[in-house]
Design a protein around this motif. Sequence first.
Motif, PDB file in Angstrom:
ATOM      1  N   GLY A  21       0.957  -1.154  -0.069  1.00  0.00           N
ATOM      2  CA  GLY A  21       0.013   0.074   0.000  1.00  0.00           C
ATOM      3  C   GLY A  21       0.991   1.277  -0.139  1.00  0.00           C
ATOM      4  O   GLY A  21       0.609   2.248  -1.008  1.00  0.00           O
ATOM      5  N   LEU A  22       1.859   1.269   0.932  1.00  0.00           N
ATOM      6  CA  LEU A  22       2.695   2.622   0.861  1.00  0.00           C
ATOM      7  C   LEU A  22       3.458   2.660  -0.786  1.00  0.00           C
ATOM      8  O   LEU A  22       3.648   3.769  -0.952  1.00  0.00           O
ATOM      9  CB  LEU A  22       3.739   2.427   2.043  1.00  0.00           C
ATOM     10  N   ALA A  23       3.998   1.345  -0.827  1.00  0.00           N
ATOM     11  CA  ALA A  23       4.630   1.476  -2.360  1.00  0.00           C
ATOM     12  C   ALA A  23       3.734   1.899  -3.491  1.00  0.00           C
ATOM     13  O   ALA A  23       4.079   2.899  -4.251  1.00  0.00           O
ATOM     14  CB  ALA A  23       5.140   0.099  -2.866  1.00  0.00           C
ATOM     15  N   LYS A  68      12.298   2.822 -13.650  1.00  0.00           N
ATOM     16  CA  LYS A  68      12.513   2.451 -12.283  1.00  0.00           C
ATOM     17  C   LYS A  68      11.171   2.390 -11.577  1.00  0.00           C
ATOM     18  O   LYS A  68      11.011   1.430 -10.958  1.00  0.00           O
ATOM     19  CB  LYS A  68      13.343   3.783 -11.692  1.00  0.00           C
ATOM     20  N   VAL A  69      10.126   3.183 -12.087  1.00  0.00           N
ATOM     21  CA  VAL A  69       8.741   3.018 -11.420  1.00  0.00           C
ATOM     22  C   VAL A  69       8.387   1.684 -12.168  1.00  0.00           C
ATOM     23  O   VAL A  69       7.706   0.779 -11.118  1.00  0.00           O
ATOM     24  CB  VAL A  69       7.743   4.250 -12.106  1.00  0.00           C
ATOM     25  N   PHE A  76       6.887  -5.281  -5.943  1.00  0.00           N
ATOM     26  CA  PHE A  76       5.661  -5.027  -5.203  1.00  0.00           C
ATOM     27  C   PHE A  76       4.441  -5.741  -5.682  1.00  0.00           C
ATOM     28  O   PHE A  76       3.428  -5.745  -5.180  1.00  0.00           O
ATOM     29  CB  PHE A  76       5.336  -3.765  -4.641  1.00  0.00           C
ATOM     30  N   GLY A  77       4.493  -6.123  -6.771  1.00  0.00           N
ATOM     31  CA  GLY A  77       3.355  -6.915  -7.528  1.00  0.00           C
ATOM     32  C   GLY A  77       2.349  -6.340  -7.962  1.00  0.00           C
ATOM     33  O   GLY A  77       1.030  -6.540  -7.870  1.00  0.00           O
ATOM     34  N   ASP A  81      -1.104  -0.623 -14.822  1.00  0.00           N
ATOM     35  CA  ASP A  81      -2.404  -0.147 -14.896  1.00  0.00           C
ATOM     36  C   ASP A  81      -3.230   0.106 -13.490  1.00  0.00           C
ATOM     37  O   ASP A  81      -3.986   1.225 -13.293  1.00  0.00           O
ATOM     38  CB  ASP A  81      -3.563  -1.034 -15.584  1.00  0.00           C
ATOM     39  N   GLU A  82      -2.651  -0.351 -12.407  1.00  0.00           N
ATOM     40  CA  GLU A  82      -3.078   0.084 -11.208  1.00  0.00           C
ATOM     41  C   GLU A  82      -2.801   1.564 -10.959  1.00  0.00           C
ATOM     42  O   GLU A  82      -3.456   2.178 -10.276  1.00  0.00           O
ATOM     43  CB  GLU A  82      -2.329  -0.989 -10.113  1.00  0.00           C
ATOM     44  N   LEU A  83      -1.514   1.865 -11.238  1.00  0.00           N
ATOM     45  CA  LEU A  83      -1.035   3.415 -10.876  1.00  0.00           C
ATOM     46  C   LEU A  83      -1.841   4.311 -11.821  1.00  0.00           C
ATOM     47  O   LEU A  83      -2.305   5.149 -11.343  1.00  0.00           O
ATOM     48  CB  LEU A  83       0.405   3.559 -11.184  1.00  0.00           C
TER      49      LEU A  83
END
Length: 154
Positions: A21-23, A68-69, A76-77, A81-83
């Motif tokens: 979650g933090l990542a 890098k992203v 972190f799996g 598309d989540e971002l």
Amino acid sequence: MQISEPAPEQINLDSDKLQKGLAKLVLVVVELLRQILERQAQRRIQSGSLTSEEVERLGMAFMQIKQKVAQISDQFGLKPDELDGTLKGMLKTTDSQIAKTSLVDVLDSLLVKGVVLGGSVTVSVADIDLITLDLLATLSAIPGTRKTRKKKNG
């Protein structure tokens, strides 16, 4: 007579979920900044206000940030598309025109037009105010005018 204190409530934190979650939060902010900065760079390139060396440096920097992203997302799996989905999901409305607008579009528009922001943020822990930030900021893009820079001697 001895008064016993109630046992403190335990917080069960799943460290993997917490880290993921933090990542995700950090990567969403980085991706948001990357997209906004990339748009500003494209405007500067189109205006002809950058040298070919500056254009090359910007291109390399944006490619490295994107790589890098993606690398950290993989660790972190998280899927790319989540971002993107998180950014688009920040604006919820029934207005179909606004629904098509992303947070990047809104911030980009503010940069182009310029905006003065003011506010106060209070950071609290356990309902105890610890830090107050009073903010007044001007947010705008750097104009695309060509400037000659003097190199500093080191």
